[in-house]
Design a protein around this motif. Structure first.
Motif, PDB file in Angstrom:
ATOM      1  N   THR A   2      78.852  34.482  42.452  1.00  0.00           N
ATOM      2  CA  THR A   2      78.057  35.229  41.484  1.00  0.00           C
ATOM      3  C   THR A   2      76.587  35.182  41.899  1.00  0.00           C
ATOM      4  OG1 THR A   2      77.591  33.320  40.088  1.00  0.00           O
ATOM      5  CG2 THR A   2      79.648  34.548  39.640  1.00  0.00           C
ATOM      6  N   LEU A   3      75.777  36.015  41.264  1.00  0.00           N
ATOM      7  CA  LEU A   3      74.340  35.997  41.514  1.00  0.00           C
ATOM      8  C   LEU A   3      73.770  34.622  41.183  1.00  0.00           C
ATOM      9  CD1 LEU A   3      71.681  37.315  42.261  1.00  0.00           C
ATOM     10  CD2 LEU A   3      71.560  38.246  39.932  1.00  0.00           C
ATOM     11  N   ARG A   4      74.243  34.026  40.110  1.00  0.00           N
ATOM     12  CA  ARG A   4      73.799  32.683  39.724  1.00  0.00           C
ATOM     13  C   ARG A   4      74.085  31.670  40.846  1.00  0.00           C
ATOM     14  NH1 ARG A   4      72.814  30.988  34.710  1.00  0.00           N
ATOM     15  NH2 ARG A   4      73.967  32.710  33.810  1.00  0.00           N
ATOM     16  N   ASP A   5      75.267  31.777  41.462  1.00  0.00           N
ATOM     17  CA  ASP A   5      75.628  30.875  42.561  1.00  0.00           C
ATOM     18  C   ASP A   5      74.695  31.055  43.761  1.00  0.00           C
ATOM     19  OD1 ASP A   5      77.818  29.936  41.085  1.00  0.00           O
ATOM     20  OD2 ASP A   5      79.161  31.448  41.961  1.00  0.00           O
ATOM     21  N   VAL A   6      74.422  32.308  44.104  1.00  0.00           N
ATOM     22  CA  VAL A   6      73.562  32.598  45.256  1.00  0.00           C
ATOM     23  C   VAL A   6      72.156  32.074  45.016  1.00  0.00           C
ATOM     24  CG1 VAL A   6      72.498  34.441  46.616  1.00  0.00           C
ATOM     25  CG2 VAL A   6      74.920  34.592  45.988  1.00  0.00           C
ATOM     26  N   VAL A  19      66.418  33.687  34.116  1.00  0.00           N
ATOM     27  CA  VAL A  19      65.733  34.965  33.922  1.00  0.00           C
ATOM     28  C   VAL A  19      66.300  36.024  34.859  1.00  0.00           C
ATOM     29  CG1 VAL A  19      63.513  36.158  34.130  1.00  0.00           C
ATOM     30  CG2 VAL A  19      63.618  33.895  33.087  1.00  0.00           C
ATOM     31  N   LEU A  20      66.571  35.640  36.101  1.00  0.00           N
ATOM     32  CA  LEU A  20      67.028  36.606  37.098  1.00  0.00           C
ATOM     33  C   LEU A  20      68.451  37.087  36.871  1.00  0.00           C
ATOM     34  CD1 LEU A  20      65.431  35.109  40.328  1.00  0.00           C
ATOM     35  CD2 LEU A  20      64.711  37.152  39.082  1.00  0.00           C
ATOM     36  N   VAL A  21      69.280  36.299  36.237  1.00  0.00           N
ATOM     37  CA  VAL A  21      70.671  36.732  36.030  1.00  0.00           C
ATOM     38  C   VAL A  21      70.845  37.559  34.758  1.00  0.00           C
ATOM     39  CG1 VAL A  21      71.662  34.850  37.383  1.00  0.00           C
ATOM     40  CG2 VAL A  21      71.377  34.568  34.908  1.00  0.00           C
ATOM     41  N   GLU A  22      69.782  37.701  33.957  1.00  0.00           N
ATOM     42  CA  GLU A  22      69.847  38.546  32.763  1.00  0.00           C
ATOM     43  C   GLU A  22      69.778  40.007  33.174  1.00  0.00           C
ATOM     44  OE1 GLU A  22      66.843  37.704  29.901  1.00  0.00           O
ATOM     45  OE2 GLU A  22      67.284  35.561  29.891  1.00  0.00           O
TER      46      GLU A  22
END
Length: 151
Positions: A2-6, A19-22
């Motif tokens: 996921t983006l959160r993982d990266v 903030v970035l994953v919203e």
């Protein structure tokens, strides 16, 4: 992944990751980053460097043209010069073609000595934009040339 993982893999602070994953990433960056026009001052130098393909040469072009449109007058000499610090002449030729309509001179400087000569002759009021070669941090001696030019 996921983006959160990266983002976590890149060791970003957890508060920034949240903030970035919203929503979508471009909108998140739009909320976090505010870009003002780059104020290139007379006599100043600004160097652009990054990995191949990261479009820093395009950034040099945008800054130079923006400066010329803002500062250039018909009765004045060009106020900005561009130095292409690539080992091959193709990069400087590309820059020259882009800037010819604006009257911005482009110089090719494949060596530190060439950069020194150009800087010594440029005149104190002219800002300089340096288009540096790939400063690959993982290549042997990859940043040595970049550091020398900046010094």
């Amino acid at each position: 992944m996921t983006l959160r993982d990266v983002l976590a893999w890149h060791v970003l602070p957890a508060s920034l990751v949240e903030v970035l994953v919203e929503g979508d990433l471009p909108s998140a960056f739009g909320r976090l980053l505010i870009f003002a026009p780059l104020a290139l001052e007379k006599g100043a130098s600004l160097a652009f460097c990054g990995p191949s393909g990261s479009r820093w040469t395009l950034a040099v072009a945008k800054v130079a043209v923006s400066y010329v449109l803002r500062e250039h007058h018909a009765d004045a000499a060009p106020l900005v010069i561009v130095i292409g610090c690539e080992a091959t002449p193709e990069g400087a030729a590309c820059l020259t073609a882009w800037f010819k309509p604006c009257g911005v001179p482009v110089f090719r400087a494949a060596t530190i000595e060439a950069v020194r000569v150009i800087m010594a002759r440029k005149g104190s009021a002219r800002p300089v934009l340096l288009d540096l070669p790939d400063g690959g941090i993982y290549a042997p001696g990859g940043r040595a040339f970049v550091h020398e030019v900046i010094e």
